[in-house]
Design a protein around this motif. Structure first.
Motif, PDB file in Angstrom:
ATOM      1  N   PHE D 150      47.036  33.468  43.815  1.00  0.00           N
ATOM      2  CA  PHE D 150      48.383  33.534  44.381  1.00  0.00           C
ATOM      3  C   PHE D 150      48.400  34.455  45.590  1.00  0.00           C
ATOM      4  N   ARG D 155      49.581  37.432  51.872  1.00  0.00           N
ATOM      5  CA  ARG D 155      48.170  37.774  51.729  1.00  0.00           C
ATOM      6  C   ARG D 155      47.670  37.393  50.346  1.00  0.00           C
ATOM      7  N   HIS D 157      46.300  37.712  46.975  1.00  0.00           N
ATOM      8  CA  HIS D 157      46.260  38.818  46.016  1.00  0.00           C
ATOM      9  C   HIS D 157      44.888  38.841  45.361  1.00  0.00           C
ATOM     10  N   GLU D 158      44.099  39.839  45.663  1.00  0.00           N
ATOM     11  CA  GLU D 158      42.733  39.903  45.143  1.00  0.00           C
ATOM     12  C   GLU D 158      42.628  40.683  43.845  1.00  0.00           C
ATOM     13  N   GLY D 159      43.523  41.641  43.657  1.00  0.00           N
ATOM     14  CA  GLY D 159      43.431  42.512  42.493  1.00  0.00           C
ATOM     15  C   GLY D 159      42.425  43.625  42.716  1.00  0.00           C
ATOM     16  N   HIS D 160      42.337  44.504  41.712  1.00  0.00           N
ATOM     17  CA  HIS D 160      41.545  45.728  41.870  1.00  0.00           C
ATOM     18  C   HIS D 160      40.054  45.437  41.981  1.00  0.00           C
ATOM     19  N   ASN D 161      39.578  44.434  41.246  1.00  0.00           N
ATOM     20  CA  ASN D 161      38.151  44.117  41.268  1.00  0.00           C
ATOM     21  C   ASN D 161      37.854  42.788  41.948  1.00  0.00           C
ATOM     22  N   GLY D 162      38.873  42.130  42.495  1.00  0.00           N
ATOM     23  CA  GLY D 162      38.658  40.819  43.095  1.00  0.00           C
ATOM     24  C   GLY D 162      38.655  39.685  42.087  1.00  0.00           C
ATOM     25  N   TYR D 163      39.159  39.924  40.860  1.00  0.00           N
ATOM     26  CA  TYR D 163      39.142  38.894  39.818  1.00  0.00           C
ATOM     27  C   TYR D 163      40.502  38.250  39.566  1.00  0.00           C
ATOM     28  N   ALA D 164      41.504  38.575  40.361  1.00  0.00           N
ATOM     29  CA  ALA D 164      42.854  38.087  40.056  1.00  0.00           C
ATOM     30  C   ALA D 164      42.911  36.567  40.002  1.00  0.00           C
ATOM     31  N   GLY D 165      43.854  36.040  39.231  1.00  0.00           N
ATOM     32  CA  GLY D 165      44.103  34.598  39.197  1.00  0.00           C
ATOM     33  C   GLY D 165      43.375  33.845  38.099  1.00  0.00           C
TER      34      GLY D 165
END
Lengths: 325, 325, 325, 325
Positions: D150, D155, D157-165
């Motif tokens: 998302f 932008r 959304h990558e999340g803290h470790n790049g694992y979002a979604g």
């Protein structure tokens, strides 16, 4: 589940002092249809908005229909994206504060984004031109006036009031040439069209022989032709112009630290006569750590293409809106 | 479920040419402990990093312990936040490129953020000072040198190489006073400390009577004292300084369109003798639409407080890291 | 040069269903003065705005004066920062769409920012609490209802309409318990206050002996007290609550990948009885690469402090405005 | 002044479990040349990088030359843009942590951006597809697996470790179907390819007559064909699939508040059999204020086009770099 119809086109409008151009542009920057009329035919802003709206609707109806258009982006001199108004434009027919974005939106029933021509040019270069992939850069427009815009971290720097980038009115010669803005020594008076002519006249006053004396009209273009023929005084005109431009740009770059400076507008076509002295003066004056690091590039888009494309990018940036939803 | 221990403190470090200050600062900008040593005692950068690290650990162990500290922020002249290095600092003992952020992180085992003093000052004003709540503003530091930083849309404008804001080396007088940077006419030569003294000497050369002749040492501070006593030539020194400063700031503001310009550094304490002519010159030269709109403010934080607080804000902006996790 | 007077204080307002709290807060999060009144005393929103405005002015006049206040931030249930309205609040006295930001601004003559309580809580934790220095995190409020907000890349994720974070109304049991919102199986019905009581009642229905039968009133707090005395059925109530909460949070975290989940609100004070099963269930259900990586933290700010501080941070984020300029 | 040569092309690479596609793409998303090879031919990652690099160079030399290419973007399953690595990819030949971005950059001498396929898909839709002009939206990929990404405020959304979604591994049925990830009840087990087949098998177990019994192979595509022929049990398969998908999406949307949900991947081509029950279930479960407001859209780009275009957009987002400068 009601099917949602994606809109894949926008309208980009470029209002300049003489001509207003409007075009249908798709997501990828293809100009699908394009037309124009004389800005000066509409001294009253209400009739201008009516004409612009009618013309857009006509173009759009002939090219896929109103319901395929997502929104409209408008480029204009002296426009503020913060207020959505054209504010005290020196050379447009309409005086004072003109809330053009709201007027056009109410008339045509679609979302309208408005920004000034320098910012729209920069957006055009960023989206589809030389600045694609850059985060910090300056776009310069040198023609009748001298405008600019810079990007900071991938975004148009608008400033607190939406007036950022008034490079043409930075002072390069304290108590120098009188400017139409009321100040003295504005850079625009040295490097935009009228300034170049003034420099030529000043140099010619000394009586040195020059092809420029034979010109039917002294303009940046005719002076450049003299340069091409090897006329030394004409070359000196552009050398002095370039020196001033390079000095101004060096100060700009020392403040902004851009990856590149992109030159647009008629004067930027003067070629090496302008660019070489400009670059040399730039390198002489720019903050030491930046020497040799800033790319100076002449835009590869035509002026009319750039502004319509930039206006289309602006159109995509405003939230969708429709009277009929 | 293992309990997670929140770290509520950081260390802010301000390296200046003579003194290095380091402090433990909490989230709200309270300085909990503070100390300093002479930068110049460590001509070798390795021994400087060892000393800084040892001193920080000692302070931290005496004030809650190493494990309560989240990270470290460092302000230094000529530092680039893009590279994490101090690069060719003119007045620090260490020459060339010094990867200070990495060196300190490896030594102390905590995340380290590094940025140059002008940017850290601006961060300090933004987080805890006059610029709190502003999105577009300029922070100026006028002392021995003339540094600056501006914010664009709520973020420090770093530029492509991290060098943005070199206001002191913008050219205000073409072929003017020689600058240590190798150029001529740099603004710093007119409005920073040495420039003010030069202006005084130039004015005194004409022989006009002035209290300045009786001064044991001609400095911005002693000249200001003469102004306070009504000395006309001293007042003229600051008038000329302010005129130059106002011109430079007008050009800066025409490009950036800031909500405010915040003055910091020793020279900013000169009061009305500097500020009134500076503001008048600014208003004379700034782009017309901005006239009367830009706030000129003297910082209300002390210089040492600002930089330690700014460095603490920088410390919070780097991702947490620990050798011992 | 007219001296510009910096404003160093804002007003933070927290409207909750029963009490409205308002406080003067400085840049560093010091609460300089604070007061409150009953929200429920004002069933008409116009009289509420009048009372709030009069109370703020009174507090402000007694503490430095109206002219020292920059702006106002307001936290309210069901508020949208996109529209500036309170929209269909279930438990506030005022029905429908209430343009509170505009009403208060017009009444008091200062800029007003409005956002919903979950977002303001997150802003409070980000600015002055556990989330300081984090870019991606979730803040949860568990009390009468279950609200949340997450930050994406250092900014409050608002969503397209300003409604993001409705964690309490995600469905965890298809066709589960009826919710006041009209749906079935909403997480709020299992982990907010009424849900915990329902779980207790369901478990007690089987006739197992438990201290809970002797309670004058079954509430999350009294049930926790039974846990503290070792009552197995009470412990089972919180175990089931935690299991549901952990499942919901695992789904949330698998989508958002937060650095931390910060628990606020009355229920978050239930301690290990809730947190241990919640964390265990979270670790069982969260996407594998995230296992062991997400910090679960109980907020260290009190609920009232957090919301007033968050509202003060919101106040700083709106552009300054004054009727009297 | 040395002329600066603008680079107007990038290479987009899409690594999928079976095929690796690479293409030269210009600024406007025109695919100028394209080729592919079997990922599975290279069980060793070093030989894969060599082959990919050699193939790219060959394509590029035949189409304008190496020096016209600015950078490379790579889409891969299980890639993290935060680390630049492919991490524990379940279905790729290479196990553990593979620093693909660094390996390819060192081999080919150009800047390389790497991100996971779901994020690159979203970037493709944002730059050249349905999500153009949207700031908050979800892109779903339903095929062999179930991925998502998302955008927040324009932008990724990558999340803290790049694992979002990781939508496919959110739990929709507590203690439901076993998933390859080790958990139970993952949404992927109900709505991705294998899950749809499982649902068909479960429904067929009861003995109801259905065309599905005559299929040579039970796949989402053959089941859809039975739907098209009016087979009620096949229709029920997709109805249940859609119900689960709609429930999962409703929870997702209640947290994220997207303007639109864009469906990509093979399963998204199932048409009304899937979409109608999905949308109905979505509307039943989504937070009340969002009902009727979220657009559900099937992507209009083909899967291979989208990922190559998204990878090209990623290529433009990384800073330029060249071994030969």
């Amino acid at each position: 589940m009601e099917e949602y119809q994606i809109k894949t086109k926008v309208v980009g409008v470029d209002i300049s002092n003489d001509i207003t151009t409007y075009a249908i542009v798709d997501i990828r920057g293809n100009i699908l249809a394009k037309s124009s009329f004389h800005t000066t035919d509409f001294p009253d802003v209400n009739s201008f908005v009516t004409a612009l709206s009618d013309n857009i609707v006509e173009l759009v109806e002939a090219n896929g229909g109103y319901e395929t258009i997502r929104s409209i982006g408008v480029s204009s001199p002296s426009a503020s994206s913060v207020s959505g108004c054209i504010e005290n434009a020196a050379n447009l027919p309409w005086k004072g504060i003109v809330p053009l974005a709201a007027m056009l939106r109410d008339r045509i029933g679609l979302a309208v984004g408005l920004s000034n021509d320098a910012h729209v040019s920069a957006l055009g270069e960023y989206t589809f031109g030389c600045a694609h992939g850059m985060n910090n850069f300056i776009v310069l427009s040198i023609g009748v006036g001298l405008g600019s815009c810079f990007f900071s971290a991938g975004r148009d720097h608008e400033g607190h009031n939406g007036y950022a980038g008034e490079f043409g009115h930075t002072c390069v010669v304290n108590h120098g040439r009188k400017c139409g803005c009321g100040h003295e020594g504005c850079l625009e008076q040295y490097v935009a069209a009228a300034g170049i002519v003034t420099t030529a006249q000043e140099l010619m006053a000394a009586g040195t022989p020059t092809l420029m004396r034979d010109l039917p009209k002294l303009t940046p273009r005719t002076i450049k032709k003299c340069c091409d023929q090897g006329d030394e005084l004409a070359i000196e005109v552009y050398r002095r112009t370039g020196e001033m431009l390079g000095l101004g740009l060096a100060n700009y770059a020392s403040l902004v630290d851009p990856e590149a400076i992109i030159l647009t507008g008629g004067i930027s076509r003067a070629g090496k006569w302008l660019l070489e002295p400009a670059y040399q003066s730039f390198e002489e004056h720019v903050f030491g750590n930046l020497r040799g690091k800033v790319k100076m590039i002449v835009s590869q888009l035509t002026d009319s293409e750039r502004d319509v494309l930039g206006a289309s990018a602006l159109a995509w940036s405003v939230p969708e809106y429709s009277l009929f939803k």
